[in-house]
Design an enzyme around this catalytic site. Structure first.
Site, PDB file in Angstrom:
ATOM      1  N   HIS A  73      -2.927  -0.596   1.794  1.00 19.60           N
ATOM      2  CA  HIS A  73      -1.301  -0.579   1.639  1.00 19.60           C
ATOM      3  C   HIS A  73      -1.144   0.834   2.376  1.00 19.60           C
ATOM      4  O   HIS A  73      -2.145   1.942   2.527  1.00 19.60           O
ATOM      5  CB  HIS A  73      -1.185  -0.019   0.099  1.00 19.60           C
ATOM      6  CG  HIS A  73      -1.139  -1.248  -0.708  1.00 19.60           C
ATOM      7  ND1 HIS A  73       0.027  -1.649  -1.460  1.00 19.60           N
ATOM      8  CD2 HIS A  73      -1.895  -2.456  -0.789  1.00 19.60           C
ATOM      9  CE1 HIS A  73      -0.313  -2.713  -1.968  1.00 19.60           C
ATOM     10  NE2 HIS A  73      -1.326  -3.278  -1.562  1.00 19.60           N
ATOM     11  N   TYR A 202       7.998   1.678  -7.792  1.00 17.85           N
ATOM     12  CA  TYR A 202       8.082   2.551  -8.702  1.00 17.85           C
ATOM     13  C   TYR A 202       9.794   2.616  -9.211  1.00 17.85           C
ATOM     14  O   TYR A 202      10.510   2.921  -8.128  1.00 17.85           O
ATOM     15  CB  TYR A 202       7.720   3.756  -8.350  1.00 17.85           C
ATOM     16  CG  TYR A 202       6.401   4.078  -8.257  1.00 17.85           C
ATOM     17  CD1 TYR A 202       5.609   4.271  -9.173  1.00 17.85           C
ATOM     18  CD2 TYR A 202       5.703   3.986  -6.818  1.00 17.85           C
ATOM     19  CE1 TYR A 202       4.134   4.557  -8.895  1.00 17.85           C
ATOM     20  CE2 TYR A 202       4.324   4.198  -6.606  1.00 17.85           C
ATOM     21  CZ  TYR A 202       3.437   4.302  -7.778  1.00 17.85           C
ATOM     22  OH  TYR A 202       2.412   4.763  -7.309  1.00 17.85           O
ATOM     23  N   PRO A 293      -1.045   8.480 -15.831  1.00 16.30           N
ATOM     24  CA  PRO A 293      -1.492   7.493 -14.911  1.00 16.30           C
ATOM     25  C   PRO A 293      -0.656   7.445 -13.653  1.00 16.30           C
ATOM     26  O   PRO A 293      -0.722   6.506 -12.733  1.00 16.30           O
ATOM     27  CB  PRO A 293      -1.554   6.080 -15.743  1.00 16.30           C
ATOM     28  CG  PRO A 293      -0.747   6.549 -16.919  1.00 16.30           C
ATOM     29  CD  PRO A 293      -0.789   7.945 -17.137  1.00 16.30           C
ATOM     30  N   LYS A 297      -4.678   8.514 -10.450  1.00 12.71           N
ATOM     31  CA  LYS A 297      -5.516   9.482  -9.823  1.00 12.71           C
ATOM     32  C   LYS A 297      -6.926   9.434 -10.506  1.00 12.71           C
ATOM     33  O   LYS A 297      -7.627  10.020  -9.984  1.00 12.71           O
ATOM     34  CB  LYS A 297      -4.906  10.957  -9.633  1.00 12.71           C
ATOM     35  CG  LYS A 297      -3.780  11.267  -8.994  1.00 12.71           C
ATOM     36  CD  LYS A 297      -4.456  11.302  -7.510  1.00 12.71           C
ATOM     37  CE  LYS A 297      -3.317  11.014  -6.596  1.00 12.71           C
ATOM     38  NZ  LYS A 297      -3.417  10.653  -5.178  1.00 12.71           N
ATOM     39  N   TYR A 388      -0.351  11.822  -2.838  1.00 11.19           N
ATOM     40  CA  TYR A 388      -0.347  10.223  -3.426  1.00 11.19           C
ATOM     41  C   TYR A 388      -1.753   9.696  -2.539  1.00 11.19           C
ATOM     42  O   TYR A 388      -2.455   9.143  -3.334  1.00 11.19           O
ATOM     43  CB  TYR A 388       0.782   9.927  -3.128  1.00 11.19           C
ATOM     44  CG  TYR A 388       0.993   8.261  -3.579  1.00 11.19           C
ATOM     45  CD1 TYR A 388       0.962   8.052  -4.866  1.00 11.19           C
ATOM     46  CD2 TYR A 388       0.901   7.188  -2.653  1.00 11.19           C
ATOM     47  CE1 TYR A 388       1.190   6.796  -5.250  1.00 11.19           C
ATOM     48  CE2 TYR A 388       1.002   5.771  -3.295  1.00 11.19           C
ATOM     49  CZ  TYR A 388       1.231   5.810  -4.617  1.00 11.19           C
ATOM     50  OH  TYR A 388       1.179   4.502  -5.003  1.00 11.19           O
TER      51      TYR A 388
END
Ligand code: FAD
Ligand code: PHB
Length: 401
Positions: A73, A202, A293, A297, A388
């Site tokens: 990704h 998201y 969550p 991580k 991220y």
């Protein structure tokens, strides 16, 4: 009494990766796990691996199937008010990519590689207890098949997750705990349906957060913001699909539905133990800290901890140098707190604030402004991307800043 160099409690990502990194330095260990092999190889948890986690596993020969079957990704999508933004995190952070690979598959790989090498994992161990952690010869007591056993160790690694026994073996008052509960829960859904997206989505919506995550070509993972005290059984399947359809909706896109295989509720909580060591006991992964969550991580942090611990143990066994062991906690906690800050920030950006929260309406407006900034400013997007994808800061981690 049987003896090993490092007694590892817990066969999750932290315990298993540690066992491999030690073995590669010629250090013996025994992994003691409460559950059966079948159970830990099918427990659905995380799915997103940071670039540095992937590189570490590959470098140590632990990632062959992960690299073959995991999906690369390079960007993620945010949705709000029907609009969509793509954040190309790979372009923004030096080409680093992430990998979607289910945690239970990684656990299965690590178990198989260890057993194939003839190294021990004790499954279904009951009443596991670290003992004498203050002295030079700690022990682990446990029971298998009704038989009480004790294992002498030089060092014990407590890798037994958030609900394990290791943290509680430390005398009261010796550790500090930092605990924060966010006023949000996640209903986690596993559905037998292929993904309707090629990248993680998201969504910030007036009805609450929704996430479309990926697992395989035939199974997808979704999350819906719910109350932390919700019972997953109170969420009927048709209500779940209805909420996902509404919260993820954007023109020209359809969400495929399928049978729901699993529903769980998780709270969004931070917990940090300081220090992460006491005497001859070293805590790693969820045994020492958990993060909401949202930032994906936990597994990455667990593996980052044991990379530090394995290096420190290698120095100690090879040269007697205990500087790395002494500074283990300080080194790990730098990354832990960075992750706590990022995961908390990201959670507040994406979840509907509780209606009774003072300033909720104002906060809701700020969320839109924050999301738009992250998605449209190169500076803000780059900051998101490095957190991220997994921040790399060797100078700080080595304590040399
Ligand atoms: P664990 O995986 O919990 O392993 C601990 C092991 O110890 C277990 O096998 C357990 O059975 C064993 N054990 C427990 N007690 C004992 C005992 N008394 N004696 C012996 N053994 C014991 N993280 C990410 O990085 N990316 C994600 O995308 C992500 N998504 C998540 C989504 C959800 C819904 C949840 C709940 C978590 C997510 N996480 C994610 C977090 C991640 O799953 C954990 O942080 C990770 O499993 C931590 O690994 P660990 O080895 O420290 O602990
Ligand atoms: C997951 O795959 O479970 C996952 C992915 C990304 C997140 C959180 C969870 O931010």
């Amino acid at each position: 009494m049987p003896k090993t160099q490092v007694g590892i409690i817990g066969a999750g990502p932290a315990g298993l990766v540690l066992a491999h990194l030690l073995a590669q330095q010629g250090i013996e260990s025994v992994v003691i796990e409460k559950h059966s092999r079948d159970y830990i190889e099918h427990r659905v948890r995380a799915g997103l691996l940071e670039h540095r986690t992937v590189e570490l596993l590959d470098r140590h020969g632990l990632g062959e199937r992960m690299l073959r079957e995991g999906a690369v990704h390079r960007g993620t999508e945010f949705r709000t008010n029907g609009e969509r933004y793509r954040l190309p995190y790979s372009d923004l952070y030096g080409g680093r990519r992430m990998l979607v690979y289910p945690q239970q598959e990684l656990v299965a790989d690590l178990v198989r590689l260890r057993l194939d090498a003839g190294a021990p994992i004790v499954f279904e161990a009951a009443d596991v207890m670290p003992l004498d952690i203050e002295g030079p010869q700690p022990r682990i007591r446990y029971t298998v098949d009704g038989q009480a056993e004790e294992l002498d160790c030089d060092i014990i690694a407590g890798c037994d997750g958030f609900h394990g026994v290791s943290r509680d073996a430390v005398p009261p008052g010796a550790l500090n705990f930092y605990d924060q509960h966010l006023p949000f829960g996640w209903l986690g859904i596993l559905a037998a349906v292929g993904p309707s997206t090629s990248e993680i989505i998201y969504a910030l919506h007036d009805r609450g957060f929704a996430g479309h995550m990926l697992r395989t070509d035939t199974v997808s993972r979704f999350y819906l913001q719910c109350a932390p005290e919700d019972d997953p059984n109170d969420w009927a399947d048709d209500v779940i699909w209805d909420e996902l359809q509404r919260r993820l909706a954007t023109p020209g896109w359809t969400l495929s539905e399928g049978p729901i295989i699993e529903k769980t509720v998780a709270e969004l909580r931070s917990f940090v133990t300081e220090p992460m060591q006491y005497g001859r006991l070293f805590l790693a992964g969820d045994a020492a800290h958990i993060a909401p969550p949202t930032g994906a991580k936990g597994m990455n942090l667990a593996i980052a901890d044991v990379e530090v611990l394995a290096g420190a143990l290698g120095d100690w066994y090879l040269t007697g140098d205990d500087v790395g062991l002494q500074s283990y906690s300080d080194t790990c906690l730098r990354r832990v707190w960075r992750v706590q800050e990022f995961s908390t920030w990201m959670s507040w950006m994406l979840h509907r604030p509780p209606d009774d929260m003072p300033g909720a309406a104002f906060h809701r407006k700020m969320q839109e402004a924050r999301l738009e900034y992250v998605c449209t400013s190169t500076a803000a997007g780059t900051s998101f991307a490095e957190n991220y994808v997994g921040i790399e800061w060797p100078a700080i981690e080595a304590g040399k800043e």
